[in-house]
Design an enzyme around this catalytic site. Sequence first.
Site, PDB file in Angstrom:
ATOM      1  CB  VAL A 157      -1.030  -0.202   1.111  1.00 57.66           C
ATOM      2  CG1 VAL A 157      -2.395  -1.170   1.584  1.00 57.66           C
ATOM      3  CG2 VAL A 157      -0.166   0.283   2.094  1.00 57.66           C
ATOM      4  CB  SER A 159      -0.715   5.206  17.548  1.00 55.10           C
ATOM      5  OG  SER A 159       0.076   5.025  18.036  1.00 55.10           O
ATOM      6  CE1 TYR A 218       3.678   3.389  14.623  1.00 54.17           C
ATOM      7  CE2 TYR A 218       2.788   4.493  15.942  1.00 54.17           C
ATOM      8  CZ  TYR A 218       2.890   3.421  15.328  1.00 54.17           C
ATOM      9  OH  TYR A 218       1.557   2.111  16.005  1.00 54.17           O
ATOM     10  CB  ALA A 226       6.532  12.111  12.874  1.00 49.50           C
ATOM     11  CE  LYS A 268      -0.032   4.703  13.386  1.00 53.21           C
ATOM     12  NZ  LYS A 268      -0.773   3.707  12.508  1.00 53.21           N
TER      13      LYS A 268
END
Length: 263
Positions: A63, A141, A155, A157, A159
């Site tokens: 994706v 998250s 991660y 940043a 989320k």
Amino acid sequence: MSKQDFEGRVAIVTGGAGGIGSATVQRFLAAGAKVAAFDRDQGRLDQLKAASSGPVSIHCVDVTQWDAVSEAVDKVEAEFGRIDILVNVAGGGSPTTIQSATPEDWGRIVGLNLTAPFYCIKAVAPAMRRVGGGQIVTVGSLAAFQMSFNNGVSYTAAKSGVLGMTRHAAFELSRDNIRVNAVLPGPVMTPQMDAKIDAKSRAAVPKQVPLGRWLSPDEIADPILFFCSDASRGCTGTHVIVDGGLHVGAQYDRETYFAKRGE
């Protein structure tokens, strides 16, 4: 008709062969939907299909690649005749620091957690428009509000960016009767988490969570279905935190808290 009756509706679930993704696929099937599961792991997709009793189609898709997403979405619409729901579950991170992370690490994690949901939203919007509307949910998250302990700055940043994208997409797509929301999990014990976490962290997390336990994938799937159902027909551009109360920010575990108060 139940407000969570999905009979006749078609849902795409990315990361559909993972813990939260597969739980979401099964919830939709049980509620009467037809489901297309996107995942990079063909083996796990095959297992998902074998374990499913309803109409699920599987698609081995990266994706993070626009052409692959666009092609897969076209296949789903051709197969089922419509697309009503998109759930962006695919995600992940790595425990890097700012010092140790390479530019490639940053691009990979941001690509998976933020760019990929954008690609999927962009790809499904025309199909939803053709059927008069739809629902989109992205799994973010708790790291959208707190730094991620298990993953790195990329991660956290990404989320955080999911919430901004959710708000903006909700505004733009509202004219097409497409609602866009986010579900923000806290500590969830998925097979992937089970495989990588150490015994110390496994034991520590329940002490930090007010509910006193890890959450299950089903507990994330339920609010996802809520946002995709008519029960949430007044909700767009918003989010729900599902973390067992971790976000309240308690500095002590429950035992210490009540012990200090003589209870």
